[in-house]
Design a protein around this motif. Structure first.
Motif, PDB file in Angstrom:
ATOM      1  N   VAL A  96      76.375  38.852 140.878  1.00 41.24           N
ATOM      2  CA  VAL A  96      75.452  39.962 140.624  1.00 41.24           C
ATOM      3  C   VAL A  96      74.097  39.393 140.222  1.00 41.24           C
ATOM      4  N   VAL A  97      73.061  40.198 140.406  1.00 44.51           N
ATOM      5  CA  VAL A  97      71.706  39.830 140.010  1.00 44.51           C
ATOM      6  C   VAL A  97      71.143  40.964 139.158  1.00 44.51           C
ATOM      7  N   SER A 151      74.811  48.153 145.517  1.00 43.24           N
ATOM      8  CA  SER A 151      75.387  47.157 146.421  1.00 43.24           C
ATOM      9  C   SER A 151      74.297  46.615 147.337  1.00 43.24           C
ATOM     10  N   PHE A 152      74.223  45.289 147.456  1.00 40.92           N
ATOM     11  CA  PHE A 152      73.235  44.714 148.362  1.00 40.92           C
ATOM     12  C   PHE A 152      73.474  45.199 149.786  1.00 40.92           C
ATOM     13  N   LYS A 153      74.726  45.139 150.233  1.00 41.14           N
ATOM     14  CA  LYS A 153      74.977  45.454 151.643  1.00 41.14           C
ATOM     15  C   LYS A 153      74.940  46.951 151.932  1.00 41.14           C
ATOM     16  N   TYR A 154      75.323  47.791 150.980  1.00 38.25           N
ATOM     17  CA  TYR A 154      75.334  49.234 151.230  1.00 38.25           C
ATOM     18  C   TYR A 154      74.030  49.927 150.843  1.00 38.25           C
ATOM     19  N   ASP A 155      73.405  49.487 149.734  1.00 34.57           N
ATOM     20  CA  ASP A 155      72.262  50.211 149.178  1.00 34.57           C
ATOM     21  C   ASP A 155      70.918  49.532 149.437  1.00 34.57           C
ATOM     22  N   CYS A 156      70.909  48.212 149.570  1.00 32.82           N
ATOM     23  CA  CYS A 156      69.656  47.477 149.762  1.00 32.82           C
ATOM     24  C   CYS A 156      69.400  47.111 151.220  1.00 32.82           C
ATOM     25  N   PRO A 194      66.249  49.105 145.384  1.00 31.33           N
ATOM     26  CA  PRO A 194      66.066  50.484 144.915  1.00 31.33           C
ATOM     27  C   PRO A 194      65.359  50.528 143.560  1.00 31.33           C
ATOM     28  N   GLU A 195      64.494  51.518 143.386  1.00 29.55           N
ATOM     29  CA  GLU A 195      63.600  51.564 142.224  1.00 29.55           C
ATOM     30  C   GLU A 195      64.354  51.587 140.898  1.00 29.55           C
ATOM     31  N   GLU A 196      65.494  52.277 140.841  1.00 29.02           N
ATOM     32  CA  GLU A 196      66.201  52.437 139.570  1.00 29.02           C
ATOM     33  C   GLU A 196      67.337  51.422 139.393  1.00 29.02           C
ATOM     34  N   ALA A 197      67.445  50.458 140.306  1.00 26.89           N
ATOM     35  CA  ALA A 197      68.545  49.486 140.231  1.00 26.89           C
ATOM     36  C   ALA A 197      68.379  48.552 139.034  1.00 26.89           C
ATOM     37  N   LYS A 198      69.446  48.428 138.271  1.00 24.14           N
ATOM     38  CA  LYS A 198      69.490  47.517 137.139  1.00 24.14           C
ATOM     39  C   LYS A 198      70.323  46.270 137.451  1.00 24.14           C
ATOM     40  N   VAL A 199      71.323  46.436 138.304  1.00 25.97           N
ATOM     41  CA  VAL A 199      72.197  45.340 138.722  1.00 25.97           C
ATOM     42  C   VAL A 199      72.435  45.487 140.221  1.00 25.97           C
ATOM     43  N   VAL A 200      72.290  44.383 140.949  1.00 26.56           N
ATOM     44  CA  VAL A 200      72.600  44.365 142.374  1.00 26.56           C
ATOM     45  C   VAL A 200      73.849  43.518 142.579  1.00 26.56           C
ATOM     46  N   CYS A 201      74.862  44.097 143.222  1.00 28.67           N
ATOM     47  CA  CYS A 201      76.147  43.432 143.422  1.00 28.67           C
ATOM     48  C   CYS A 201      76.226  42.852 144.832  1.00 28.67           C
ATOM     49  N   PHE A 202      76.601  41.598 144.914  1.00 28.30           N
ATOM     50  CA  PHE A 202      76.768  40.925 146.199  1.00 28.30           C
ATOM     51  C   PHE A 202      78.260  40.737 146.479  1.00 28.30           C
ATOM     52  N   ARG A 221      80.376  39.708 151.605  1.00 28.63           N
ATOM     53  CA  ARG A 221      79.282  38.913 152.174  1.00 28.63           C
ATOM     54  C   ARG A 221      78.190  39.859 152.663  1.00 28.63           C
ATOM     55  N   PRO A 222      76.921  39.449 152.606  1.00 33.70           N
ATOM     56  CA  PRO A 222      76.464  38.137 152.165  1.00 33.70           C
ATOM     57  C   PRO A 222      76.425  37.999 150.644  1.00 33.70           C
ATOM     58  N   LYS A 223      76.612  36.744 150.170  1.00 38.06           N
ATOM     59  CA  LYS A 223      76.368  36.411 148.774  1.00 38.06           C
ATOM     60  C   LYS A 223      74.875  36.119 148.586  1.00 38.06           C
ATOM     61  N   MET A 224      74.483  35.838 147.341  1.00 36.25           N
ATOM     62  CA  MET A 224      73.072  35.598 147.054  1.00 36.25           C
ATOM     63  C   MET A 224      72.529  34.429 147.864  1.00 36.25           C
ATOM     64  N   THR A 225      73.289  33.347 147.932  1.00 36.57           N
ATOM     65  CA  THR A 225      72.813  32.172 148.657  1.00 36.57           C
ATOM     66  C   THR A 225      72.663  32.453 150.147  1.00 36.57           C
ATOM     67  N   ASP A 226      73.482  33.355 150.689  1.00 33.20           N
ATOM     68  CA  ASP A 226      73.322  33.764 152.091  1.00 33.20           C
ATOM     69  C   ASP A 226      72.024  34.546 152.282  1.00 33.20           C
ATOM     70  N   ALA A 227      71.778  35.474 151.374  1.00 38.46           N
ATOM     71  CA  ALA A 227      70.716  36.455 151.563  1.00 38.46           C
ATOM     72  C   ALA A 227      69.318  35.903 151.306  1.00 38.46           C
ATOM     73  N   LEU A 228      69.212  34.798 150.596  1.00 41.84           N
ATOM     74  CA  LEU A 228      67.892  34.266 150.266  1.00 41.84           C
ATOM     75  C   LEU A 228      67.051  34.012 151.512  1.00 41.84           C
ATOM     76  N   GLU A 229      67.605  33.284 152.452  1.00 44.34           N
ATOM     77  CA  GLU A 229      66.851  32.875 153.640  1.00 44.34           C
ATOM     78  C   GLU A 229      67.137  33.765 154.851  1.00 44.34           C
ATOM     79  N   GLY A 230      68.028  34.713 154.698  1.00 44.24           N
ATOM     80  CA  GLY A 230      68.445  35.545 155.818  1.00 44.24           C
ATOM     81  C   GLY A 230      69.817  35.120 156.307  1.00 44.24           C
ATOM     82  N   TRP A 231      70.548  36.074 156.848  1.00 43.45           N
ATOM     83  CA  TRP A 231      71.956  35.822 157.194  1.00 43.45           C
ATOM     84  C   TRP A 231      72.357  36.701 158.358  1.00 43.45           C
TER      85      TRP A 231
END
Length: 266
Positions: free
Chosen positions: A104-105, A195-200, A214-222, A225-235
Motif C-alpha cells: 500500500v502507499v 485500489s490502484f487497478k480498479y480506482d486509479c 483520486p482526490e480523497e484517497a488516503k491509501v492506495v492498495c496494490f 498486479r501491478p505492484k508498486m515496482t511494476d507501476a512506477l515505470e509502466g507495466w
C-alpha cells in the motif's frame, strides 16, 4: 483521541524488502497528526529504520492444524496476520492499532481512519465481494483494539481447523466476518482506501492516460498486479492491466520517504 497512534505491519519471507516497511513508516508519520509508534512483526529485521519496533514472528501453538486447513484451501500462509491480534502482544499498549499490508502507499491523512467508529474493527469493503453483493472486508488496511477484540485471536486458537475452513482460508474473510458476528464491524469509506487497478487505472482509460490519484484517497492498495515496482515505470500485464508510468506514485512512495528518512532508509 489517543495521544499516540499505534501502527503495525507484518513482513514474513523475503518477497518485500525492508524499504517497503521504511516507506510505509514514513508515509504514516507524514500523514497523521500525532506521534507514531510503528511496529513490524518479522523474522527479517535487517535494514529497518531504527525508529521501527521489531516484534518476532511467532510460531503459533495452533500452527499445524491451521496450516492443514489452509492446504486444503490452497492458501498457505494466508492466516499469518492473525498473530497481530494476540492479546498482550505489545507492551504498554494504549488504544487501537492501525495495520497495513506492505503493498500500500499512503497518500492522505490517516487520522479519520484511525479514529473511525471507536471500539469496532474497521476495514474497507473488499472490491470483488462488494461487486458480488457479499459482506467481506479487505485486509490491506485494518483498525482494531486488542483490549476489545481478543476474540479475533482466541476463536482461531480455540478451533483453528474449523475457523479456517469456515473462512475458506481467507484471513480478511475471517477477520471481518468474526467482527460482524460480534456486531463490532465498520466499513472504511470506499473513497479513503482505493485500489490502484480498479480506482486509479481502470480499463480502458489506462491506455489513454497515466494512472490518476483520486482526490480523497488516503491509501492506495496494490493488491494483485501491478505492484508498486511494476507501476512506477509502466507495466503491461494484459489488455486490462496495462499501466502507463505513474509520477505521483514515485512522489508519495519514494521521493517523500527519502526526503523524510534519508536515502539510505528509503
Amino acid at each position: 483521541m489517543t495521544t499516540r497512534a499505534n501502527i503495525i505491519c507484518i513482513k514474513w519471507g523475503t518477497l518485500f524488502g525492508p524499504e517497503y516497511v521504511n516507506r510505509l513508516y514514513s508515509g504514516v508519520r507524514r500523514n497523521i497528526a500525532r506521534p507514531v509508534r510503528f511496529l513490524c512483526m518479522t523474522e527479517h529485521a535487517e535494514g529497518l529504520h531504527p525508529d521501527i519496533e521489531v516484534l518476532p514472528l511467532p510460531v503459533e501453538p495452533f500452527a499445524e492444524p491451521m496450516a492443514a486447513a489452509l492446504a486444503v484451501a490452497n492458501r498457505q500462509g494466508a492466516m499469518r496476520k492473525v498473530s497481530l491480534f494476540r492479546p498482550g502482544l505489545i507492551e504498554d499498549l494504549e488504544g487501537p492499532i492501525l495495520g497495513f499490508d506492505l503493498d500500500v502507499v499512503i497518500t492522505g491523512s490517516l487520522d479519520e481512519i484511525h479514529d473511525l467508529a471507536p471500539g469496532t474493527v474497521a476495514m474497507r469493503h473488499d472490491w470483488t465481494e462488494k461487486r458480488k453483493g457479499r459482506p467481506t472486508g479487505h485486509g490491506s488496511v485494518f483498525r482494531f483494539d486488542p483490549a476489545r477484540h481478543g476474540f479475533l485471536y482466541e476463536d482461531l486458537a480455540g478451533n483453528p481447523y474449523a475457523e479456517v475452513e469456515r473462512a475458506r482460508g481467507s484471513e480478511q474473510r475471517y477477520t471481518s466476518h468474526k467482527a460482524m458476528d460480534h456486531d463490532l464491524f465498520t466499513y472504511i469509506p470506499d473513497n479513503w482506501v482505493v485500489s490502484f487497478k480498479y480506482d486509479c487505472n481502470p480499463f480502458p482509460g489506462n491506455w489513454l492516460h497515466a494512472p490518476r490519484l483520486p482526490e480523497e484517497a488516503k491509501v492506495v492498495c496494490f493488491h494483485g498486479r501491478p505492484k508498486m515496482t511494476d507501476a512506477l515505470e509502466g507495466w503491461n500485464g494484459s489488455l486490462i492491466r496495462h499501466s502507463k508510468p505513474c509520477d505521483w506514485l514515485r512522489d508519495h512512495w519514494i521521493d517523500r520517504a527519502k526526503a523524510d528518512l534519508g536515502p539510505e532508509w528509503a
